[in-house]
Design a protein around this motif. Structure first.
Motif, PDB file in Angstrom:
ATOM      1  N   THR A  20     -14.007  -2.149  -4.332  1.00  0.00           N
ATOM      2  CA  THR A  20     -14.754  -0.978  -3.866  1.00  0.00           C
ATOM      3  C   THR A  20     -16.045  -0.863  -4.662  1.00  0.00           C
ATOM      4  OG1 THR A  20     -13.564   0.479  -5.382  1.00  0.00           O
ATOM      5  CG2 THR A  20     -12.726   0.348  -3.131  1.00  0.00           C
ATOM      6  N   SER A  21     -17.026  -0.234  -4.068  1.00  0.00           N
ATOM      7  CA  SER A  21     -18.298  -0.042  -4.766  1.00  0.00           C
ATOM      8  C   SER A  21     -18.125   1.016  -5.855  1.00  0.00           C
ATOM      9  CB  SER A  21     -19.401   0.358  -3.782  1.00  0.00           C
ATOM     10  OG  SER A  21     -19.076   1.542  -3.101  1.00  0.00           O
ATOM     11  N   ASP A  22     -18.842   0.812  -6.970  1.00  0.00           N
ATOM     12  CA  ASP A  22     -18.719   1.715  -8.114  1.00  0.00           C
ATOM     13  C   ASP A  22     -19.669   2.909  -8.003  1.00  0.00           C
ATOM     14  OD1 ASP A  22     -21.278   0.847  -8.882  1.00  0.00           O
ATOM     15  OD2 ASP A  22     -20.539  -0.426 -10.509  1.00  0.00           O
ATOM     16  N   ALA A  23     -19.811   3.660  -9.084  1.00  0.00           N
ATOM     17  CA  ALA A  23     -20.635   4.873  -9.102  1.00  0.00           C
ATOM     18  C   ALA A  23     -22.110   4.587  -8.833  1.00  0.00           C
ATOM     19  CB  ALA A  23     -20.483   5.585 -10.440  1.00  0.00           C
ATOM     20  N   ASN A  24     -22.517   3.335  -9.009  1.00  0.00           N
ATOM     21  CA  ASN A  24     -23.901   2.945  -8.738  1.00  0.00           C
ATOM     22  C   ASN A  24     -24.033   2.212  -7.407  1.00  0.00           C
ATOM     23  OD1 ASN A  24     -24.989   3.922 -11.244  1.00  0.00           O
ATOM     24  ND2 ASN A  24     -23.913   2.229 -12.218  1.00  0.00           N
ATOM     25  N   GLY A  25     -22.946   2.224  -6.608  1.00  0.00           N
ATOM     26  CA  GLY A  25     -22.948   1.553  -5.316  1.00  0.00           C
ATOM     27  C   GLY A  25     -22.814   0.045  -5.416  1.00  0.00           C
ATOM     28  N   LYS A  26     -22.572  -0.464  -6.615  1.00  0.00           N
ATOM     29  CA  LYS A  26     -22.489  -1.915  -6.829  1.00  0.00           C
ATOM     30  C   LYS A  26     -21.067  -2.432  -6.611  1.00  0.00           C
ATOM     31  CE  LYS A  26     -26.467  -2.224  -9.807  1.00  0.00           C
ATOM     32  NZ  LYS A  26     -27.346  -2.660  -8.753  1.00  0.00           N
ATOM     33  N   TYR A  27     -20.992  -3.667  -6.121  1.00  0.00           N
ATOM     34  CA  TYR A  27     -19.694  -4.314  -5.933  1.00  0.00           C
ATOM     35  C   TYR A  27     -19.817  -5.767  -6.370  1.00  0.00           C
ATOM     36  CZ  TYR A  27     -21.582  -6.815  -1.966  1.00  0.00           C
ATOM     37  OH  TYR A  27     -22.344  -7.642  -1.190  1.00  0.00           O
ATOM     38  N   SER A  28     -18.678  -6.382  -6.643  1.00  0.00           N
ATOM     39  CA  SER A  28     -18.596  -7.790  -6.992  1.00  0.00           C
ATOM     40  C   SER A  28     -17.284  -8.311  -6.421  1.00  0.00           C
ATOM     41  CB  SER A  28     -18.625  -7.953  -8.517  1.00  0.00           C
ATOM     42  OG  SER A  28     -18.481  -9.311  -8.874  1.00  0.00           O
ATOM     43  N   ILE A  29     -17.346  -9.426  -5.692  1.00  0.00           N
ATOM     44  CA  ILE A  29     -16.156  -9.953  -5.044  1.00  0.00           C
ATOM     45  C   ILE A  29     -16.242 -11.477  -4.987  1.00  0.00           C
ATOM     46  CG2 ILE A  29     -17.138  -9.753  -2.706  1.00  0.00           C
ATOM     47  CD1 ILE A  29     -14.306  -8.848  -1.778  1.00  0.00           C
ATOM     48  N   THR A  30     -15.118 -12.142  -5.099  1.00  0.00           N
ATOM     49  CA  THR A  30     -15.072 -13.597  -5.005  1.00  0.00           C
ATOM     50  C   THR A  30     -14.911 -14.002  -3.540  1.00  0.00           C
ATOM     51  OG1 THR A  30     -14.063 -13.756  -7.193  1.00  0.00           O
ATOM     52  CG2 THR A  30     -13.851 -15.673  -5.769  1.00  0.00           C
TER      53      THR A  30
END
Length: 91
Positions: A30-40
């Motif tokens: 899920t996207s974090d508090a800054n709207g950022k995400y990271s996924i493989t």
């Protein structure tokens, strides 16, 4: 590869809690508090971005950076929600 990006609204504000999954398997985040995400994901995989009251958006992985802007959905407005996604930037 690790795919990263930011999910934001029409005004450029980050959106918290957008579900980002690799289509066809159980990999997700899920996207974090800054709207950022990271996924493989692998090149050619499809990422699905979903958020309550929004249309699901599917983006094919062609690079390690994918930013998505969620727009207000007309259908969600009729139902009293927020939603939609259309503007996708692949870095």
């Amino acid at each position: 590869m690790t795919v990263t990006g930011t999910v934001s609204d029409e005004s450029g504000s980050p959106i918290i809690g957008v579900s980002v999954t690799v289509k066809g398997n159980s990999t997700g985040t899920t996207s974090d508090a800054n709207g950022k995400y990271s996924i493989t994901a692998k090149n050619g995989d499809e990422l699905e971005f979903t958020f309550l009251g929004c249309d699901k958006v599917t983006v094919k992985v062609t690079s390690a950076g994918i930013d998505v802007t969620l727009n207000t959905s007309t259908e969600a407005l009729r139902e009293g929600g927020v939603g939609g996604a259309r503007n996708i930037q692949i870095m």
